[in-house]
Scaffold this motif. Sequence first.
Motif, PDB file in Angstrom:
ATOM      1  N   ARG A 102       0.797  -1.220   0.000  1.00  0.00           N
ATOM      2  CA  ARG A 102       0.000   0.000   0.000  1.00  0.00           C
ATOM      3  C   ARG A 102       0.829   1.269   0.000  1.00  0.00           C
ATOM      4  NH1 ARG A 102      -2.916   0.148   4.924  1.00  0.00           N
ATOM      5  NH2 ARG A 102      -1.334  -1.173   5.755  1.00  0.00           N
ATOM      6  N   LEU A 103       2.143   1.169  -0.039  1.00  0.00           N
ATOM      7  CA  LEU A 103       2.968   2.352   0.136  1.00  0.00           C
ATOM      8  C   LEU A 103       2.873   3.361  -0.997  1.00  0.00           C
ATOM      9  CD1 LEU A 103       6.176   0.824   1.706  1.00  0.00           C
ATOM     10  CD2 LEU A 103       4.412   2.147   2.808  1.00  0.00           C
ATOM     11  N   TYR A 104       2.678   2.918  -2.216  1.00  0.00           N
ATOM     12  CA  TYR A 104       2.722   3.845  -3.330  1.00  0.00           C
ATOM     13  C   TYR A 104       1.365   4.197  -3.910  1.00  0.00           C
ATOM     14  CZ  TYR A 104       7.723   3.336  -3.239  1.00  0.00           C
ATOM     15  OH  TYR A 104       9.022   3.353  -2.847  1.00  0.00           O
ATOM     16  N   LYS A 105       0.296   3.807  -3.262  1.00  0.00           N
ATOM     17  CA  LYS A 105      -1.026   4.152  -3.748  1.00  0.00           C
ATOM     18  C   LYS A 105      -1.365   5.576  -3.320  1.00  0.00           C
ATOM     19  CE  LYS A 105      -2.859  -0.515  -3.683  1.00  0.00           C
ATOM     20  NZ  LYS A 105      -3.833  -1.399  -3.076  1.00  0.00           N
ATOM     21  N   VAL A 106      -2.018   6.291  -4.186  1.00  0.00           N
ATOM     22  CA  VAL A 106      -2.449   7.650  -3.880  1.00  0.00           C
ATOM     23  C   VAL A 106      -3.966   7.642  -3.843  1.00  0.00           C
ATOM     24  CG1 VAL A 106      -2.465  10.040  -4.660  1.00  0.00           C
ATOM     25  CG2 VAL A 106      -0.447   8.622  -5.037  1.00  0.00           C
ATOM     26  N   GLU A 107      -4.523   8.210  -2.798  1.00  0.00           N
ATOM     27  CA  GLU A 107      -5.968   8.249  -2.669  1.00  0.00           C
ATOM     28  C   GLU A 107      -6.545   9.293  -3.612  1.00  0.00           C
ATOM     29  OE1 GLU A 107      -7.157   8.763   1.347  1.00  0.00           O
ATOM     30  OE2 GLU A 107      -5.911   7.128   2.037  1.00  0.00           O
ATOM     31  N   MET A 130      -6.420  13.074  10.206  1.00  0.00           N
ATOM     32  CA  MET A 130      -5.311  12.103  10.238  1.00  0.00           C
ATOM     33  C   MET A 130      -5.821  10.716  10.606  1.00  0.00           C
ATOM     34  SD  MET A 130      -1.932  14.087  11.629  1.00  0.00           S
ATOM     35  CE  MET A 130      -0.946  12.594  11.606  1.00  0.00           C
ATOM     36  N   LYS A 131      -6.855  10.652  11.422  1.00  0.00           N
ATOM     37  CA  LYS A 131      -7.424   9.359  11.794  1.00  0.00           C
ATOM     38  C   LYS A 131      -7.984   8.632  10.578  1.00  0.00           C
ATOM     39  CE  LYS A 131      -8.843  10.645  16.466  1.00  0.00           C
ATOM     40  NZ  LYS A 131     -10.004  10.870  17.335  1.00  0.00           N
ATOM     41  N   TYR A 137       0.306   6.012   6.095  1.00  0.00           N
ATOM     42  CA  TYR A 137       0.389   7.466   5.990  1.00  0.00           C
ATOM     43  C   TYR A 137       0.277   8.099   7.378  1.00  0.00           C
ATOM     44  CZ  TYR A 137      -0.193   7.452   0.861  1.00  0.00           C
ATOM     45  OH  TYR A 137      -0.033   7.291  -0.483  1.00  0.00           O
ATOM     46  N   ARG A 138      -0.686   7.628   8.157  1.00  0.00           N
ATOM     47  CA  ARG A 138      -0.899   8.167   9.502  1.00  0.00           C
ATOM     48  C   ARG A 138       0.353   7.960  10.352  1.00  0.00           C
ATOM     49  NH1 ARG A 138      -5.041   5.237  10.957  1.00  0.00           N
ATOM     50  NH2 ARG A 138      -3.804   3.776  12.134  1.00  0.00           N
ATOM     51  N   LEU A 139       0.961   6.780  10.236  1.00  0.00           N
ATOM     52  CA  LEU A 139       2.147   6.485  11.034  1.00  0.00           C
ATOM     53  C   LEU A 139       3.306   7.394  10.655  1.00  0.00           C
ATOM     54  CD1 LEU A 139       3.709   4.793  13.072  1.00  0.00           C
ATOM     55  CD2 LEU A 139       4.105   3.112  11.273  1.00  0.00           C
ATOM     56  N   CYS A 140       3.591   7.534   9.375  1.00  0.00           N
ATOM     57  CA  CYS A 140       4.743   8.351   8.985  1.00  0.00           C
ATOM     58  C   CYS A 140       4.520   9.825   9.318  1.00  0.00           C
ATOM     59  CB  CYS A 140       5.116   8.138   7.525  1.00  0.00           C
ATOM     60  SG  CYS A 140       3.965   8.833   6.332  1.00  0.00           S
ATOM     61  N   LEU A 141       3.294  10.327   9.154  1.00  0.00           N
ATOM     62  CA  LEU A 141       3.025  11.722   9.514  1.00  0.00           C
ATOM     63  C   LEU A 141       3.098  11.937  11.020  1.00  0.00           C
ATOM     64  CD1 LEU A 141       0.159  12.985   7.173  1.00  0.00           C
ATOM     65  CD2 LEU A 141       2.576  13.571   7.140  1.00  0.00           C
ATOM     66  N   THR A 142       2.613  10.987  11.776  1.00  0.00           N
ATOM     67  CA  THR A 142       2.698  11.093  13.234  1.00  0.00           C
ATOM     68  C   THR A 142       4.153  11.148  13.677  1.00  0.00           C
ATOM     69  OG1 THR A 142       0.603   9.953  13.567  1.00  0.00           O
ATOM     70  CG2 THR A 142       2.128   9.956  15.421  1.00  0.00           C
ATOM     71  N   LEU A 143       4.961  10.252  13.142  1.00  0.00           N
ATOM     72  CA  LEU A 143       6.379  10.235  13.514  1.00  0.00           C
ATOM     73  C   LEU A 143       7.075  11.528  13.097  1.00  0.00           C
ATOM     74  CD1 LEU A 143       7.299   6.557  12.625  1.00  0.00           C
ATOM     75  CD2 LEU A 143       7.042   7.535  14.911  1.00  0.00           C
ATOM     76  N   ARG A 166      10.606   9.560   1.926  1.00  0.00           N
ATOM     77  CA  ARG A 166      10.275  10.897   1.410  1.00  0.00           C
ATOM     78  C   ARG A 166       9.007  10.853   0.563  1.00  0.00           C
ATOM     79  NH1 ARG A 166      13.976  15.171   0.584  1.00  0.00           N
ATOM     80  NH2 ARG A 166      13.007  15.348  -1.476  1.00  0.00           N
ATOM     81  N   THR A 167       8.906   9.840  -0.289  1.00  0.00           N
ATOM     82  CA  THR A 167       7.738   9.714  -1.150  1.00  0.00           C
ATOM     83  C   THR A 167       6.476   9.487  -0.321  1.00  0.00           C
ATOM     84  OG1 THR A 167       9.094   8.808  -2.936  1.00  0.00           O
ATOM     85  CG2 THR A 167       6.725   8.383  -3.036  1.00  0.00           C
ATOM     86  N   MET A 168       6.577   8.595   0.653  1.00  0.00           N
ATOM     87  CA  MET A 168       5.411   8.277   1.469  1.00  0.00           C
ATOM     88  C   MET A 168       4.958   9.498   2.274  1.00  0.00           C
ATOM     89  SD  MET A 168       4.577   5.139   4.099  1.00  0.00           S
ATOM     90  CE  MET A 168       6.229   5.084   4.676  1.00  0.00           C
ATOM     91  N   ILE A 169       5.882  10.245   2.856  1.00  0.00           N
ATOM     92  CA  ILE A 169       5.514  11.423   3.630  1.00  0.00           C
ATOM     93  C   ILE A 169       4.900  12.485   2.717  1.00  0.00           C
ATOM     94  CG2 ILE A 169       6.431  13.373   4.964  1.00  0.00           C
ATOM     95  CD1 ILE A 169       8.269  11.351   6.362  1.00  0.00           C
ATOM     96  N   SER A 170       5.466  12.659   1.545  1.00  0.00           N
ATOM     97  CA  SER A 170       4.911  13.609   0.587  1.00  0.00           C
ATOM     98  C   SER A 170       3.483  13.222   0.205  1.00  0.00           C
ATOM     99  CB  SER A 170       5.790  13.654  -0.663  1.00  0.00           C
ATOM    100  OG  SER A 170       5.211  14.459  -1.643  1.00  0.00           O
ATOM    101  N   ARG A 171       3.271  11.960  -0.083  1.00  0.00           N
ATOM    102  CA  ARG A 171       1.930  11.502  -0.459  1.00  0.00           C
ATOM    103  C   ARG A 171       0.962  11.551   0.718  1.00  0.00           C
ATOM    104  NH1 ARG A 171       3.525   6.575  -4.592  1.00  0.00           N
ATOM    105  NH2 ARG A 171       4.283   7.962  -6.206  1.00  0.00           N
ATOM    106  N   ALA A 172       1.480  11.289   1.899  1.00  0.00           N
ATOM    107  CA  ALA A 172       0.629  11.361   3.089  1.00  0.00           C
ATOM    108  C   ALA A 172       0.178  12.798   3.334  1.00  0.00           C
ATOM    109  CB  ALA A 172       1.382  10.815   4.306  1.00  0.00           C
ATOM    110  N   LYS A 173       1.084  13.743   3.156  1.00  0.00           N
ATOM    111  CA  LYS A 173       0.727  15.152   3.325  1.00  0.00           C
ATOM    112  C   LYS A 173      -0.312  15.567   2.289  1.00  0.00           C
ATOM    113  CE  LYS A 173       5.017  16.786   5.422  1.00  0.00           C
ATOM    114  NZ  LYS A 173       6.234  17.609   5.199  1.00  0.00           N
ATOM    115  N   GLU A 174      -0.126  15.123   1.062  1.00  0.00           N
ATOM    116  CA  GLU A 174      -1.086  15.457   0.005  1.00  0.00           C
ATOM    117  C   GLU A 174      -2.448  14.837   0.298  1.00  0.00           C
ATOM    118  OE1 GLU A 174      -2.926  17.177  -3.063  1.00  0.00           O
ATOM    119  OE2 GLU A 174      -0.967  17.683  -2.238  1.00  0.00           O
ATOM    120  N   SER A 175      -2.445  13.601   0.766  1.00  0.00           N
ATOM    121  CA  SER A 175      -3.704  12.940   1.119  1.00  0.00           C
ATOM    122  C   SER A 175      -4.394  13.689   2.251  1.00  0.00           C
ATOM    123  CB  SER A 175      -3.434  11.492   1.514  1.00  0.00           C
ATOM    124  OG  SER A 175      -4.621  10.846   1.866  1.00  0.00           O
TER     125      SER A 175
END
Length: 186
Positions: A102-107, A130-131, A137-143, A166-175
């Motif tokens: 699930r790491l590279y999927k974008v919502e 965030m919930k 995504y929630r885990l990397c943004l929380t950390l 870096r990619t996951m945090i960027s995508r998590a922020k965008e999500s």
Amino acid sequence: MNLTLSHIKDLLEQCKLGNERAQMEVYRRYFHAMYNTSYRIVKDRFEAEDIMQESFLTAFTKLDTLNDVALFGPWLKRIIINNSISVYRMMEKELNLPLDDRLYKVEDCEDIEDDYQFTNVKSAQIMECMKNLKANYRLCLTLNLIEGYDYDEICEIMGISYAHCRTMISRAKESLRQKLNVELKS
């Protein structure tokens, strides 16, 4: 500050000797902050409480390995985070949802405003959104955003490469941005 540090040093010395009252006092002082840290990772109140119990037991039994008692708080927090991530990973395995799948999927979200200003959003709204993020995504943004870990530390904790982090945090922020925009439109 010296009185507090001195008092904590005294409490920790008593904890090393097995004084249960001192252990309860240390537990009482650190419980809320450490519980919140754990809860933000595992998102389960009962799991977070279990993690707290085990982490404090670990800390009290290994207290003699701590060289500088002034670092007790960060040391305990690291134990809490490591135990929380271990439980988080076990919970993910139980759901048969491998993290790597699930790491590279974008919502996808539609009708997103480009000029959205995050400064106007209350922190409670951000935490609520965030919930609703995917677990990784929630885990990397929380950390990163809440616990203050840098990319290298997150890579080590999550067992991923720097580029992946870096990619996951960027995508998590965008999500998160997209979810906040959708929520504000409602």
